[in-house]
Design a protein around this motif. Structure first.
Motif, PDB file in Angstrom:
ATOM      1  N   THR A   1       0.839  -1.206   0.000  1.00  0.00           N
ATOM      2  CA  THR A   1       0.000   0.000   0.000  1.00  0.00           C
ATOM      3  C   THR A   1       0.874   1.255   0.000  1.00  0.00           C
ATOM      4  N   LEU A   2       1.897   1.248   0.861  1.00  0.00           N
ATOM      5  CA  LEU A   2       2.767   2.426   0.948  1.00  0.00           C
ATOM      6  C   LEU A   2       3.523   2.653  -0.360  1.00  0.00           C
ATOM      7  N   LEU A   3       3.895   1.554  -0.994  1.00  0.00           N
ATOM      8  CA  LEU A   3       4.595   1.651  -2.276  1.00  0.00           C
ATOM      9  C   LEU A   3       3.683   2.310  -3.317  1.00  0.00           C
ATOM     10  N   ILE A   4       2.435   1.836  -3.347  1.00  0.00           N
ATOM     11  CA  ILE A   4       1.471   2.415  -4.297  1.00  0.00           C
ATOM     12  C   ILE A   4       1.262   3.902  -3.987  1.00  0.00           C
ATOM     13  N   MET A   5       1.144   4.225  -2.674  1.00  0.00           N
ATOM     14  CA  MET A   5       0.947   5.629  -2.290  1.00  0.00           C
ATOM     15  C   MET A   5       2.147   6.483  -2.691  1.00  0.00           C
ATOM     16  N   THR A   6       3.340   5.901  -2.581  1.00  0.00           N
ATOM     17  CA  THR A   6       4.548   6.643  -2.971  1.00  0.00           C
ATOM     18  C   THR A   6       4.510   6.959  -4.462  1.00  0.00           C
ATOM     19  N   VAL A   7       4.187   5.910  -5.260  1.00  0.00           N
ATOM     20  CA  VAL A   7       4.140   6.107  -6.715  1.00  0.00           C
ATOM     21  C   VAL A   7       3.073   7.161  -7.046  1.00  0.00           C
ATOM     22  N   LEU A   8       1.914   7.049  -6.395  1.00  0.00           N
ATOM     23  CA  LEU A   8       0.841   8.017  -6.655  1.00  0.00           C
ATOM     24  C   LEU A   8       1.246   9.432  -6.270  1.00  0.00           C
ATOM     25  N   SER A   9       1.940   9.548  -5.125  1.00  0.00           N
ATOM     26  CA  SER A   9       2.328  10.892  -4.688  1.00  0.00           C
ATOM     27  C   SER A   9       3.308  11.523  -5.666  1.00  0.00           C
ATOM     28  N   ILE A  10       4.177  10.697  -6.252  1.00  0.00           N
ATOM     29  CA  ILE A  10       5.121  11.252  -7.241  1.00  0.00           C
ATOM     30  C   ILE A  10       4.376  11.588  -8.536  1.00  0.00           C
ATOM     31  N   ALA A  11       3.397  10.743  -8.865  1.00  0.00           N
ATOM     32  CA  ALA A  11       2.655  10.968 -10.117  1.00  0.00           C
ATOM     33  C   ALA A  11       1.664  12.121  -9.995  1.00  0.00           C
ATOM     34  N   TYR A  12       1.254  12.441  -8.760  1.00  0.00           N
ATOM     35  CA  TYR A  12       0.200  13.426  -8.528  1.00  0.00           C
ATOM     36  C   TYR A  12       0.392  14.763  -9.286  1.00  0.00           C
ATOM     37  N   PRO A  13       1.574  15.415  -9.157  1.00  0.00           N
ATOM     38  CA  PRO A  13       1.717  16.687  -9.876  1.00  0.00           C
ATOM     39  C   PRO A  13       1.570  16.539 -11.390  1.00  0.00           C
ATOM     40  N   PHE A  14       2.030  15.396 -11.917  1.00  0.00           N
ATOM     41  CA  PHE A  14       1.917  15.180 -13.368  1.00  0.00           C
ATOM     42  C   PHE A  14       0.453  14.989 -13.769  1.00  0.00           C
ATOM     43  N   ILE A  15      -0.294  14.270 -12.890  1.00  0.00           N
ATOM     44  CA  ILE A  15      -1.715  14.052 -13.175  1.00  0.00           C
ATOM     45  C   ILE A  15      -2.447  15.395 -13.176  1.00  0.00           C
ATOM     46  N   VAL A  16      -2.149  16.229 -12.157  1.00  0.00           N
ATOM     47  CA  VAL A  16      -2.789  17.547 -12.057  1.00  0.00           C
ATOM     48  C   VAL A  16      -2.498  18.371 -13.323  1.00  0.00           C
ATOM     49  N   GLU A  17      -1.229  18.343 -13.731  1.00  0.00           N
ATOM     50  CA  GLU A  17      -0.790  19.078 -14.915  1.00  0.00           C
ATOM     51  C   GLU A  17      -1.535  18.590 -16.160  1.00  0.00           C
ATOM     52  N   TRP A  18      -1.638  17.260 -16.255  1.00  0.00           N
ATOM     53  CA  TRP A  18      -2.291  16.637 -17.402  1.00  0.00           C
ATOM     54  C   TRP A  18      -3.778  17.017 -17.462  1.00  0.00           C
ATOM     55  N   VAL A  19      -4.428  16.974 -16.278  1.00  0.00           N
ATOM     56  CA  VAL A  19      -5.849  17.325 -16.215  1.00  0.00           C
ATOM     57  C   VAL A  19      -6.045  18.787 -16.630  1.00  0.00           C
ATOM     58  N   LYS A  20      -5.135  19.647 -16.159  1.00  0.00           N
ATOM     59  CA  LYS A  20      -5.208  21.072 -16.501  1.00  0.00           C
ATOM     60  C   LYS A  20      -5.114  21.275 -18.015  1.00  0.00           C
ATOM     61  N   LYS A  21      -4.111  20.601 -18.602  1.00  0.00           N
ATOM     62  CA  LYS A  21      -3.912  20.740 -20.056  1.00  0.00           C
ATOM     63  C   LYS A  21      -5.117  20.205 -20.816  1.00  0.00           C
ATOM     64  N   PHE A  22      -5.646  19.073 -20.305  1.00  0.00           N
ATOM     65  CA  PHE A  22      -6.789  18.438 -20.947  1.00  0.00           C
ATOM     66  C   PHE A  22      -7.993  19.393 -20.940  1.00  0.00           C
ATOM     67  N   LYS A  23      -8.200  20.036 -19.758  1.00  0.00           N
ATOM     68  CA  LYS A  23      -9.318  20.972 -19.618  1.00  0.00           C
ATOM     69  C   LYS A  23      -9.124  22.169 -20.551  1.00  0.00           C
ATOM     70  N   GLN A  24      -7.888  22.675 -20.588  1.00  0.00           N
ATOM     71  CA  GLN A  24      -7.592  23.825 -21.454  1.00  0.00           C
ATOM     72  C   GLN A  24      -7.841  23.464 -22.911  1.00  0.00           C
ATOM     73  N   GLY A  25      -7.429  22.241 -23.276  1.00  0.00           N
ATOM     74  CA  GLY A  25      -7.596  21.755 -24.647  1.00  0.00           C
ATOM     75  C   GLY A  25      -9.065  21.708 -25.018  1.00  0.00           C
ATOM     76  N   ARG A  26      -9.907  21.302 -24.074  1.00  0.00           N
ATOM     77  CA  ARG A  26     -11.346  21.204 -24.347  1.00  0.00           C
ATOM     78  C   ARG A  26     -12.001  22.569 -24.415  1.00  0.00           C
ATOM     79  N   ALA A  27     -11.439  23.520 -23.623  1.00  0.00           N
ATOM     80  CA  ALA A  27     -12.018  24.867 -23.597  1.00  0.00           C
ATOM     81  C   ALA A  27     -11.514  25.663 -24.786  1.00  0.00           C
TER      82      ALA A  27
END
Lengths: 499, 148
Positions: free
Chosen positions: A473-499
């Motif tokens: 579980t902690l390993l998965i949480m670690t990977v997610l925490s590192i991926a989190y900023p990239f996911i946020v960035e990706w969602v932002k770009k995706f939203k901008q692309g749609r708008a």
């Protein structure tokens, strides 16, 4: 429920002893004053005031440090509201509507609601602490070296990914901190590492000197760079009492955001900054008048103030139950606790229940004191804020030196202090996050010991990672925490692309 | 133009030096002889890896102006920082020789003259003396922290 009522009552009895009440009052006041100074936040407040705890018994010292911590959280919002200059990240949200209220001549009301909101948030969090701390401590007893190692890895990765600035810089900052923790005699084998034949380095670099250096000396030197630009703005406080309508508008935001802030505070890495920003944005989203936010609406002050104070109490849960500091400030407190001979972790609840429950009760009392201090003494606090930083910063520097000297009565530490002060300035100029460095310096040695013990127990590194459901579980949480900023960035770009 | 590459290059150098020092650490006589090396090897490698990524990031921005240290050279900043650092060394030198109280009065007065200016000289001296005495009394007497 996990409340141990006998210990709770014992803690209450200790907390209301006159000396402890006095320490809460002093800590709360000093914390408010230091936290209020622009550029200095709770971490600096605790770091600078550590020497005040010397010579005290560990319970009173913990009570005092906690009071300094949440006092500084109160203080941070004073300068946000009055000067538009937050003491630290968690007080930024208070500038959004607090300062416009000041401009409208409602500073007194903004300060009052921020004090009340802090009390409500703090109280909600203390109730949460009382209910959750013991079960979490019992859960933590199941942790072996592999689980602890991965928990520390997760904490560090969460701090890096959530700290402001570039994530790569965060990892570099963390690595430097871990490197510093390896200096000195290896605890398991007695091998001298990176000491360069300097005897003072054989016991390692004292993390408190690093903390005081980076947070206190570094911050003061950094503020010296723009000392002539800091203008003394005099603020008119205006009426202190809030109207019935203002209370009606801010009541629910305060009550709602307290528990949310508390839960965010428990998460490593996420602290008052995230809690207050999240509270502000959620209140704006659910508000019937979102357009009023940012223009001096009272609920825009109430919501973040409630949640950032709750987050500061929540941060004590991982700190006390597992010895995991989730932020720069709690890392500083952990360092001070270890110095005082208290070892935070699940056994703290078994071995020193009175200490823990004294702290809990003192936090409740402290929050009450702070509301009184912050409402009755608004005038005095504002006057302190009017004291020129040109005078206050040199005094803080002297306090840093006293603190460092009293750690080991060695002048050599002054040089180390200055070196880390300069490193702190350079890091700030280059926008390197400081919290990962501090956290790594403090937990580095523990991390290494648990890493090596777990390798011995599980033969190889891969087995350590998959040793139990908790490690996975902690390993998965670690990977997610590192991926989190990239996911946020990706969602932002995706939203901008749609708008 | 290449000023921005100095910082990542510095970290790459630190990473390499740390790894070289790690490999050359004395071996343990008890248990696994290489056990004290494991953790530093991981840290050194992590630092090196991220410093290289940082280098690449900065390389991509090589045509942008690098102004991180600009604040160090604006107005009185260089004077204040250098003077403060010099005063800290003087303070360190005096601290145990003439005791906390007098060295702190000298340090604080000098610092206030540097930061607060020469004009409010009476205020600077008064504050220095008053606060040094208060700090000394609070720590030595009230908190029983022994100071030289």
């Amino acid at each position: 429920m996990g409340v141990d009522f006998q210990s709770f009552i014992e803690g209450l009895t200790t907390a209301i002893q006159p000396m402890n009440l006095l320490w809460v009052l002093i800590g709360g006041f000093l914390g408010t004053v230091v936290g209020m100074l622009p550029g200095l936040g709770p971490a600096t407040a605790v770091a600078v005031l550590i020497p005040v705890t010397f010579g005290m018994d560990s319970t009173s010292a913990l009570v005092l440090m906690a009071a300094i911590y949440y006092g500084a959280m109160y203080g941070g919002s004073r300068s946000s509201i009055l000067l538009n200059t937050p003491g630290d990240g968690s007080a930024i949200a208070a500038t959004f509507d607090g300062y416009p209220m000041t401009q409208k001549g409602q500073a007194g009301q903004a300060l009052t609601i921020s004090a009340i909101a802090s009390l409500i948030g703090g109280t909600a969090a203390i109730i949460g602490f009382t209910l959750l701390a013991k079960p979490l401590a019992s859960f933590a007893l199941d942790f072996g070296p592999a689980e602890y190692f991965l928990l520390l890895v997760f904490t560090l990765s969460a701090i890096v990914s959530l700290s402001k600035g570039n994530m790569i810089k965060g990892f570099i900052s963390m690595s430097i901190g871990l490197m510093l923790s390896t200096v000195g005699v290896d605890l398991q084998t007695g091998v001298y590492r990176f000491t360069f034949d300097i005897p003072q380095l054989s016991e390692g670099i004292d993390f408190l000197v690093v903390i005081i250096g980076v947070y206190a000396v570094g911050e003061v030197l950094y503020n010296f760079l723009s000392i002539d630009d800091i203008k003394n703005k005099k603020s008119k406080v205006g009426k202190k009492g809030i109207t019935r309508e203002q209370w009606k508008r801010s009541k629910w935001p305060m009550i709602r955001q307290g528990p949310i802030g508390f839960l965010i505070g428990i998460l490593p890495g996420a602290g008052g900054s995230i809690a207050s920003m999240l509270s502000y944005t959620t209140e704006q989203q659910i508000s019937k008048h979102p357009d009023k936010f940012g223009k001096g609406t009272i609920e825009g002050v109430a919501a973040p103030e409630s949640s950032n104070n709750a987050a500061s109490v929540g941060a004590f849960i991982p700190l006390l139950t597992m010895g995991i500091p989730g932020s720069g400030t709690t890392a500083v407190i952990l360092g001070a606790l270890i110095m005082l001979g208290l070892q935070p972790g699940p056994l703290l609840f078994e071995d020193n229940p009175e200490t823990v429950w004294t702290l809990v009760n003192s936090m409740f009392i402290g929050n009450l004191f702070l509301v009184v201090i912050n409402i009755l003494l608004i005038g005095l606090l504002v006057r302190i804020l009017d004291t020129p930083p040109k005078i206050l910063y040199p005094l803080i520097l002297v306090l840093a030196f006293i603190g460092t000297y009293t750690l080991s009565y060695s002048i050599i530490d002054f040089y180390i202090l200055v070196i880390f002060g300069v490193i702190g300035v350079i890091m700030k100029l280059l926008k390197f996050p400081i919290a990962p460095l501090i956290l790594a310096v403090i937990v580095g040695s523990d991390m290494e010991q648990n890493f090596r013990k777990s390798i011995v127990a599980h033969d190889n590194f891969m087995n350590v990672l998959f040793a139990s459901p908790i490690t996975i579980t902690l390993l998965i949480m670690t990977v997610l925490s590192i991926a989190y900023p990239f996911i946020v960035e990706w969602v932002k770009k995706f939203k901008q692309g749609r708008a | 133009m290449m000023a921005r590459l100095i910082v990542p290059s510095f970290f790459i150098t630190i990473g390499i030096v740390y790894l070289v020092l790690t490999v050359n650490l004395p071996r343990s006589r008890t248990g696994d002889p290489t056990a004290p090396l494991y953790f530093p090897l991981i840290i050194g490698s992590v630092l090196l890896l991220f410093s290289i990524i940082y280098f690449v990031q900065e390389w991509r921005k090589r045509d942008e102006k690098f102004e991180a240290f600009k604040a160090l050279f604006v107005g009185r900043a260089p004077f204040i920082i250098v003077s403060t650092l010099i005063m800290i060394f003087v303070y360190t030198f005096l601290f145990e020789r003439i005791g906390f109280l007098f060295s702190t009065i000298i340090f604080l007065t000098a610092l206030l003259f540097i930061v607060n200016g020469r004009k409010p000289w009476i205020k600077n001296i008064l504050i220095s003396v008053l606060f040094s005495v208060v700090f000394w009394y609070a720590f030595s007497e009230l908190l029983s922290v022994s100071l030289p």
